[in-house]
Design a protein around this motif. Sequence first.
Motif, PDB file in Angstrom:
ATOM      1  N   ASP A 128      72.776 -31.871 -11.229  1.00 30.07           N
ATOM      2  CA  ASP A 128      72.753 -32.115 -12.674  1.00 30.07           C
ATOM      3  C   ASP A 128      73.819 -33.144 -13.055  1.00 30.07           C
ATOM      4  O   ASP A 128      74.817 -33.280 -12.347  1.00 30.07           O
ATOM      5  CB  ASP A 128      73.057 -30.780 -13.371  1.00 30.07           C
ATOM      6  CG  ASP A 128      72.520 -30.727 -14.789  1.00 30.07           C
ATOM      7  OD1 ASP A 128      71.930 -31.726 -15.259  1.00 30.07           O
ATOM      8  OD2 ASP A 128      72.691 -29.680 -15.425  1.00 30.07           O
ATOM      9  N   ASP A 129      73.595 -33.829 -14.165  1.00 32.79           N
ATOM     10  CA  ASP A 129      74.588 -34.760 -14.725  1.00 32.79           C
ATOM     11  C   ASP A 129      75.052 -35.779 -13.686  1.00 32.79           C
ATOM     12  O   ASP A 129      76.227 -36.158 -13.657  1.00 32.79           O
ATOM     13  CB  ASP A 129      75.820 -34.001 -15.261  1.00 32.79           C
ATOM     14  CG  ASP A 129      75.455 -32.928 -16.265  1.00 32.79           C
ATOM     15  OD1 ASP A 129      74.355 -33.000 -16.834  1.00 32.79           O
ATOM     16  OD2 ASP A 129      76.276 -32.012 -16.471  1.00 32.79           O
ATOM     17  N   GLU A 151      67.535 -37.759 -17.692  1.00 40.11           N
ATOM     18  CA  GLU A 151      67.778 -36.820 -18.790  1.00 40.11           C
ATOM     19  C   GLU A 151      68.023 -37.568 -20.090  1.00 40.11           C
ATOM     20  O   GLU A 151      68.489 -38.708 -20.091  1.00 40.11           O
ATOM     21  CB  GLU A 151      69.059 -36.036 -18.527  1.00 40.11           C
ATOM     22  CG  GLU A 151      69.050 -35.131 -17.361  1.00 40.11           C
ATOM     23  CD  GLU A 151      70.255 -34.200 -17.437  1.00 40.11           C
ATOM     24  OE1 GLU A 151      70.058 -33.058 -17.852  1.00 40.11           O
ATOM     25  OE2 GLU A 151      71.379 -34.621 -17.099  1.00 40.11           O
TER      26      GLU A 151
HETATM   27 CA    CA Z   1      72.271 -32.413 -17.427  1.00 38.94          CA
END
Ligand code: CA
Length: 277
Positions: free
Chosen positions: A179-180, A236
């Motif tokens: 993530d990220d 995202e």
């Molecule tokens: Ca994220």
Amino acid sequence: SKAIGGRSFRFYAPAMNERQHRLLALESELHRALERKEFVLHYQPQASLRSGKVCGVEALLRWNHSERGLVAPNDFIPLLEETGLIDDVGLWVLRQACQDMRILAAEHGHAPRVAVNLSARQFSSQRLAEQVAGVLRDTGLPAEQLELEITEQMLISDLESSRATLESLRELGVTVAIDDFGTGYCSLAYLKRLPLHVLKVDRTFVSGLPDDGNDLAIVEAITLLAHKLDLQVVAEGVETAAQLETLRALGCDMVQGYYLSKPVPLSTLAGAATLTV
Ligand code: CA
Ligand code: C2E
Ligand code: CA
Ligand code: CA
């Protein structure tokens, strides 16, 4: 203790007590929230740029507070982590997300893959794989329909135990997403050597598309790298058609963001799952 500190003690003590009081009150509120089933999951669709169709969803936690309404996770997850309550809530999230996908599948014949966010404590627990296996067994969700999201920091804080955890998750058939991606300090060398499946490009790099040359270069580089390492790329925070078309041109695999859909409750997810890009 009266004698110690004198004036400054009297000055600071009430302020500290007040903060501690608030934290304690919030902590017991969070305890009750779990018992009273005030936590709910919303689901945000992810669409494949190849098929144009929704292929996955991310489960996002909300606290349905009796007075304050729907509370966003950034306002209470840090405290859940601090108090260790995240262990119980995190397990609840995992179970609920799998159950919800089974409900969706029963009602509509199929359900998208569901991605669940893990906290650092959950990922570092020796019992994670066992808990995941238990939830899959209890809910009957096929392992390949579950994805777990972790961050770069979680991965590198203890590389050897991360590797062991990732190996046992792979044995279960569960996929893992970073993530990220791009905001942490992940050494690219680790990516090659760990059983990972997806990189989620952080929305701070997506927000500058299509005009910001740096963001363009970063997203292009991440996509090329990911594909060389056999990883899929999810962008995202996609908010505009121009961002989506740029991501398509850069070879990104999937998109997630307000442009496609905001996170929605399970009751409206079936409708959102028919969206196309
Ligand atoms: Ca994220
Ligand atoms: P995240 O995992 O990076 O999740 C994406 C966040 O971006 C979500 O915020 C989502 O609502 C928001 N978002 C999605 N599309 C867009 C967009 O197009 N534009 C903008 N500006 N924002 C977008 P949310 O739901 O408030 O969650 C915040 C963070 O809380 C998550 O960030 C995640 O780190 C954490 N979180 C959420 N649910 C859970 C959970 O069940 N467990 C754990 N441990 N953490 C969670
Ligand atoms: Ca996430
Ligand atoms: Ca985040």
